[in-house]
Scaffold this motif. Structure first.
Motif, mmCIF file in Angstrom:
data_model
loop_
_atom_site.group_PDB
_atom_site.id
_atom_site.type_symbol
_atom_site.label_atom_id
_atom_site.label_comp_id
_atom_site.label_asym_id
_atom_site.label_seq_id
_atom_site.Cartn_x
_atom_site.Cartn_y
_atom_site.Cartn_z
ATOM 1 N N MET A 172 0.852 -1.184 0.000
ATOM 2 C CA MET A 172 0.000 0.000 0.000
ATOM 3 C C MET A 172 0.892 1.240 0.000
ATOM 4 S SD MET A 172 -2.777 1.290 2.822
ATOM 5 C CE MET A 172 -1.658 1.128 4.173
ATOM 6 N N GLU A 173 0.715 2.067 -1.001
ATOM 7 C CA GLU A 173 1.500 3.289 -1.127
ATOM 8 C C GLU A 173 0.705 4.465 -0.566
ATOM 9 O OE1 GLU A 173 3.165 5.944 -4.797
ATOM 10 O OE2 GLU A 173 3.536 3.783 -4.888
ATOM 11 N N LEU A 174 1.346 5.237 0.315
ATOM 12 C CA LEU A 174 0.717 6.417 0.907
ATOM 13 C C LEU A 174 1.364 7.684 0.368
ATOM 14 C CD1 LEU A 174 0.454 5.356 4.668
ATOM 15 C CD2 LEU A 174 -1.367 5.366 2.954
ATOM 16 N N TRP A 175 0.536 8.706 0.194
ATOM 17 C CA TRP A 175 1.010 10.027 -0.215
ATOM 18 C C TRP A 175 0.682 11.026 0.883
ATOM 19 C CZ3 TRP A 175 -1.820 10.313 -5.589
ATOM 20 C CH2 TRP A 175 -1.272 9.374 -6.459
ATOM 21 N N ASP A 176 1.589 11.972 1.118
ATOM 22 C CA ASP A 176 1.303 13.073 2.035
ATOM 23 C C ASP A 176 0.385 14.070 1.339
ATOM 24 O OD1 ASP A 176 2.924 12.149 4.153
ATOM 25 O OD2 ASP A 176 4.714 13.003 3.225
ATOM 26 N N LEU A 177 -0.444 14.723 2.131
ATOM 27 C CA LEU A 177 -1.363 15.732 1.598
ATOM 28 C C LEU A 177 -0.902 17.129 1.998
ATOM 29 C CD1 LEU A 177 -4.813 14.026 2.273
ATOM 30 C CD2 LEU A 177 -3.552 14.168 0.110
ATOM 31 N N TYR A 178 -1.155 18.081 1.097
ATOM 32 C CA TYR A 178 -0.746 19.471 1.267
ATOM 33 C C TYR A 178 -1.911 20.386 0.948
ATOM 34 C CZ TYR A 178 3.849 17.298 0.925
ATOM 35 O OH TYR A 178 4.940 16.501 1.136
ATOM 36 N N ASP A 179 -1.829 21.634 1.442
ATOM 37 C CA ASP A 179 -2.830 22.629 1.035
ATOM 38 C C ASP A 179 -2.341 23.313 -0.236
ATOM 39 O OD1 ASP A 179 -0.982 24.637 1.707
ATOM 40 O OD2 ASP A 179 -2.059 25.261 3.514
ATOM 41 N N ASN A 180 -3.079 24.303 -0.724
ATOM 42 C CA ASN A 180 -2.754 24.936 -2.001
ATOM 43 C C ASN A 180 -1.470 25.767 -1.953
ATOM 44 O OD1 ASN A 180 -3.829 26.997 -0.466
ATOM 45 N ND2 ASN A 180 -5.001 27.874 -2.136
ATOM 46 N N ASN A 181 -0.907 25.981 -0.769
ATOM 47 C CA ASN A 181 0.381 26.661 -0.629
ATOM 48 C C ASN A 181 1.522 25.676 -0.406
ATOM 49 O OD1 ASN A 181 -0.570 29.393 -0.836
ATOM 50 N ND2 ASN A 181 -1.482 29.089 1.186
ATOM 51 N N ARG A 182 1.212 24.404 -0.518
ATOM 52 C CA ARG A 182 2.137 23.287 -0.299
ATOM 53 C C ARG A 182 2.580 23.177 1.168
ATOM 54 N NH1 ARG A 182 6.787 21.207 -4.440
ATOM 55 N NH2 ARG A 182 7.449 19.397 -3.251
ATOM 56 N N THR A 183 1.715 23.595 2.035
ATOM 57 C CA THR A 183 1.946 23.398 3.461
ATOM 58 C C THR A 183 1.449 22.003 3.821
ATOM 59 O OG1 THR A 183 1.607 25.758 3.861
ATOM 60 C CG2 THR A 183 1.436 24.291 5.774
ATOM 61 N N PRO A 184 2.302 21.184 4.471
ATOM 62 C CA PRO A 184 1.859 19.836 4.837
ATOM 63 C C PRO A 184 0.651 19.875 5.772
ATOM 64 C CG PRO A 184 4.233 20.067 5.132
ATOM 65 C CD PRO A 184 3.691 21.439 4.865
ATOM 66 N N LEU A 185 -0.301 18.995 5.510
ATOM 67 C CA LEU A 185 -1.514 18.939 6.334
ATOM 68 C C LEU A 185 -1.411 17.887 7.437
ATOM 69 C CD1 LEU A 185 -4.185 19.233 3.508
ATOM 70 C CD2 LEU A 185 -3.417 21.022 5.089
ATOM 71 N N GLY A 186 -0.335 17.112 7.451
ATOM 72 C CA GLY A 186 -0.188 16.065 8.458
ATOM 73 C C GLY A 186 -1.132 14.900 8.229
ATOM 74 N N LYS A 187 -1.587 14.747 6.989
ATOM 75 C CA LYS A 187 -2.510 13.675 6.618
ATOM 76 C C LYS A 187 -1.938 12.929 5.426
ATOM 77 C CE LYS A 187 -6.566 16.448 7.832
ATOM 78 N NZ LYS A 187 -7.788 17.065 7.286
ATOM 79 N N THR A 188 -2.352 11.680 5.279
ATOM 80 C CA THR A 188 -1.954 10.884 4.122
ATOM 81 C C THR A 188 -3.188 10.312 3.443
ATOM 82 O OG1 THR A 188 -1.703 8.883 5.453
ATOM 83 C CG2 THR A 188 0.286 10.220 5.128
#
Length: 132
Positions: free
Chosen positions: A1-17
């Protein structure tokens, strides 16, 4: 299972995958990478996407892919280049060029110079079908 990190529109990490293949939640973005591998003759390496690929099957492209959770984009491009072509480079052998923003994410674009004969390319089953 491959996970990706999620970001907001400013590329700030959201701490979610998110798991690869799941739709991105609204307002969330992922990061992908691509590299232009050029030899000293000025020729660009292209690979043919495997026919079983879900999107863009049998299309020629430069090497790239998704950044996995916890990876930097530089680590991801080194991994993708090795997986899809067998080319192993060190971090100082790739040059970051720019970040492009697309509909669902950010694309970090790199370049490298490598004089590897096309007949030495090691294709990744299910990903790459040919190289030129």
């Amino acid at each position: 299972m491959e996970l990706w990190d999620l970001y907001d529109n400013n590329r700030t990490p959201l701490g979610k995958t998110i798991r690869r293949g799941e739709p991105l939640p609204e307002g969330c973005y992922s990061v992908a990478v691509s590299v232009w591998a050029v030899n000293t003759k000025g020729q660009i390496l292209l690979t043919l996407r495997a026919p079983e690929k879900e999107s863009w099957a049998n299309y020629w492209e430069n090497t790239g892919g998704a950044v996995r959770s916890g990876e930097s984009s530089q680590q991801a491009i080194l991994r993708e280049l090795q997986e899809e072509t067998g080319i192993t480079l060190q971090p100082n052998q790739v040059q970051f060029l720019q970040t492009d923003r697309w509909q669902n994410g950010f694309m970090d674009v790199y370049a490298c110079c490598c004089d590897i004969s096309v007949d030495k390319i090691v294709l990744q089953p299910g990903e790459t079908a040919d190289a030129k």
